[in-house]
Design a protein around this motif. Structure first.
Motif: not given
Length: 166
Positions: A119, A121, A123
């Motif tokens: 992963v 990503e 945030r």
């Protein structure tokens, strides 16, 4: 996606990011780690020879995973806080065990392993990276690692799935 600068430029540091080798360091992975400036291993190393081999390629920072047991693993910390080109990077094995707010703590990047699921990503302004697993295949998850590209102005990452014979 913009092309990466070569790793030998003074403007960029290229970091190989891996996790969950479980004692298996594949030759296909080593090809992707040649030429990196640094390597970060996010735990479940599996055996001390994995770190020894990685250290022949670049300086290595590693954390201990839940499966890293024995005298060789005791000296490996459970978490690391690194600063690279002014960016704060937090490394731990299991993201579920994070005990701080990365954005409030000023982190640019959080690197973890454990789930074997690759992963990348963002945030709350923090880049979260799980490189996946380089060890024995688990379920139908890919065999993967990541590269982190760090400049004074930015951090970005890519997942690299290994194409394995057979």
């Amino acid at each position: 996606m913009e092309p990466a600068l070569p790793s030998d430029t003074p403007e960029q540091t290229v970091i190989g990011v891996l996790s969950d080798t479980h004692g298996l360091l594949r030759p296909e992975a080593l090809k992707h780690l040649n030429g990196v400036d640094r390597i970060i291993h996010a735990g479940d190393i599996g055996a001390p020879n994995v770190l020894e081999k990685l250290q022949t390629l670049a300086p290595v920072d590693a954390v201990r995973g839940n499966n890293d047991k024995g005298a060789w693993a005791e000296a490996i910390p459970e978490t690391l806080f690194l600063e690279i080109r002014g960016h704060q990077i937090h490394v731990l094995h299991d993201l579920n065990q994070i005990d701080l707010s990365p954005s409030a703590a000023g982190m640019s990047v959080v690197i973890s392993g454990h789930s074997h699921k690759p992963v990348v990503e963002e945030r709350e302004g923090v880049l979260f990276i799980n490189p996946g697993s380089l060890g024995p295949r688990r379920f139908r998850l890919p065999i993967a690692l990541a590269k982190l590209y760090v400049t004074a102005e930015s951090v970005r990452a890519e997942i690299i799935e290994l194409r394995l014979p057979g």
